[in-house]
Design a protein around this motif. Structure first.
Motif, PDB file in Angstrom:
ATOM      1  N   GLY A  25      27.450  46.345  18.161  1.00 29.29           N
ATOM      2  CA  GLY A  25      26.542  46.282  19.312  1.00 29.29           C
ATOM      3  C   GLY A  25      26.287  47.668  19.859  1.00 29.29           C
ATOM      4  O   GLY A  25      27.182  48.505  19.901  1.00 29.29           O
ATOM      5  N   GLU A  27      24.682  50.332  22.985  1.00 31.65           N
ATOM      6  CA  GLU A  27      24.791  50.441  24.433  1.00 31.65           C
ATOM      7  C   GLU A  27      23.697  49.647  25.138  1.00 31.65           C
ATOM      8  O   GLU A  27      23.890  49.129  26.231  1.00 31.65           O
ATOM      9  CB  GLU A  27      24.705  51.913  24.877  1.00 31.65           C
ATOM     10  CG  GLU A  27      25.792  52.805  24.320  1.00 31.65           C
ATOM     11  CD  GLU A  27      25.476  53.314  22.922  1.00 31.65           C
ATOM     12  OE1 GLU A  27      24.288  53.552  22.606  1.00 31.65           O
ATOM     13  OE2 GLU A  27      26.425  53.450  22.130  1.00 31.65           O
ATOM     14  N   ASP A  28      22.540  49.563  24.527  1.00 32.62           N
ATOM     15  CA  ASP A  28      21.411  48.865  25.144  1.00 32.62           C
ATOM     16  C   ASP A  28      21.359  47.384  24.781  1.00 32.62           C
ATOM     17  O   ASP A  28      20.389  46.707  25.084  1.00 32.62           O
ATOM     18  CB  ASP A  28      20.098  49.550  24.768  1.00 32.62           C
ATOM     19  CG  ASP A  28      19.904  49.640  23.263  1.00 32.62           C
ATOM     20  OD1 ASP A  28      20.803  49.211  22.516  1.00 32.62           O
ATOM     21  OD2 ASP A  28      18.853  50.137  22.841  1.00 32.62           O
ATOM     22  N   GLY A  29      22.389  46.863  24.122  1.00 24.02           N
ATOM     23  CA  GLY A  29      22.435  45.456  23.756  1.00 24.02           C
ATOM     24  C   GLY A  29      21.761  45.124  22.447  1.00 24.02           C
ATOM     25  O   GLY A  29      21.759  43.978  22.026  1.00 24.02           O
ATOM     26  N   ARG A  30      21.201  46.102  21.783  1.00 19.12           N
ATOM     27  CA  ARG A  30      20.565  45.856  20.491  1.00 19.12           C
ATOM     28  C   ARG A  30      21.621  45.798  19.399  1.00 19.12           C
ATOM     29  O   ARG A  30      22.645  46.457  19.470  1.00 19.12           O
ATOM     30  CB  ARG A  30      19.563  46.945  20.169  1.00 19.12           C
ATOM     31  CG  ARG A  30      18.401  46.951  21.120  1.00 19.12           C
ATOM     32  CD  ARG A  30      17.411  47.948  20.673  1.00 19.12           C
ATOM     33  NE  ARG A  30      16.116  47.294  20.616  1.00 19.12           N
ATOM     34  CZ  ARG A  30      15.010  47.890  20.303  1.00 19.12           C
ATOM     35  NH1 ARG A  30      15.031  49.155  19.972  1.00 19.12           N
ATOM     36  NH2 ARG A  30      13.880  47.234  20.291  1.00 19.12           N
ATOM     37  N   ARG A  31      21.313  45.037  18.367  1.00 20.95           N
ATOM     38  CA  ARG A  31      22.235  44.859  17.257  1.00 20.95           C
ATOM     39  C   ARG A  31      21.941  45.908  16.185  1.00 20.95           C
ATOM     40  O   ARG A  31      20.797  46.141  15.818  1.00 20.95           O
ATOM     41  CB  ARG A  31      22.043  43.463  16.668  1.00 20.95           C
ATOM     42  CG  ARG A  31      22.997  43.122  15.558  1.00 20.95           C
ATOM     43  CD  ARG A  31      22.696  41.742  15.047  1.00 20.95           C
ATOM     44  NE  ARG A  31      21.414  41.717  14.383  1.00 20.95           N
ATOM     45  CZ  ARG A  31      21.244  41.411  13.096  1.00 20.95           C
ATOM     46  NH1 ARG A  31      22.254  41.096  12.365  1.00 20.95           N
ATOM     47  NH2 ARG A  31      20.045  41.437  12.569  1.00 20.95           N
ATOM     48  N   SER A  32      22.987  46.541  15.702  1.00 24.54           N
ATOM     49  CA  SER A  32      22.836  47.473  14.595  1.00 24.54           C
ATOM     50  C   SER A  32      23.957  47.206  13.609  1.00 24.54           C
ATOM     51  O   SER A  32      24.905  46.489  13.900  1.00 24.54           O
ATOM     52  CB  SER A  32      22.858  48.922  15.086  1.00 24.54           C
ATOM     53  OG  SER A  32      24.040  49.187  15.786  1.00 24.54           O
ATOM     54  N   GLU A  43      19.513  50.160  12.775  1.00 22.09           N
ATOM     55  CA  GLU A  43      19.030  48.841  13.131  1.00 22.09           C
ATOM     56  C   GLU A  43      18.365  48.217  11.913  1.00 22.09           C
ATOM     57  O   GLU A  43      17.446  48.789  11.337  1.00 22.09           O
ATOM     58  CB  GLU A  43      18.010  48.966  14.276  1.00 22.09           C
ATOM     59  CG  GLU A  43      17.674  47.649  14.909  1.00 22.09           C
ATOM     60  CD  GLU A  43      16.878  47.832  16.175  1.00 22.09           C
ATOM     61  OE1 GLU A  43      16.088  46.914  16.467  1.00 22.09           O
ATOM     62  OE2 GLU A  43      17.029  48.863  16.852  1.00 22.09           O
ATOM     63  N   ASN A  47      16.188  42.153  12.127  1.00 23.77           N
ATOM     64  CA  ASN A  47      16.629  42.003  13.511  1.00 23.77           C
ATOM     65  C   ASN A  47      16.001  40.751  14.131  1.00 23.77           C
ATOM     66  O   ASN A  47      14.842  40.451  13.888  1.00 23.77           O
ATOM     67  CB  ASN A  47      16.226  43.255  14.306  1.00 23.77           C
ATOM     68  CG  ASN A  47      16.903  43.307  15.650  1.00 23.77           C
ATOM     69  OD1 ASN A  47      17.148  42.297  16.285  1.00 23.77           O
ATOM     70  ND2 ASN A  47      17.215  44.515  16.063  1.00 23.77           N
TER      71      ASN A  47
END
Length: 51
Positions: A25, A27-32, A43, A47
């Motif tokens: 995860g 910092e901005d909540g996006r999945r990588s 990323e 996605n």
């Protein structure tokens, strides 16, 4: 059931099944995902935000 996706690291070019790339995860909540060979985080194209 969907078949596993083949991923390729943009940094080192390692290819493998998506299960080998650890999901992390951001910092901005996006999945990588993280490359198992070099540790590069990127990323993925598959996605869930694209759906």
């Amino acid at each position: 059931m969907m078949p596993p996706i083949v991923r390729r690291c943009p940094e080192c070019g390692t290819r493998g099944w998506s299960r080998r790339f650890a999901v992390v995860g951001g910092e901005d909540g996006r999945r990588s995902v993280e490359c198992p060979s070099c540790g590069h985080r990127f990323e993925p194209i598959d996605n869930s935000l694209l759906n």
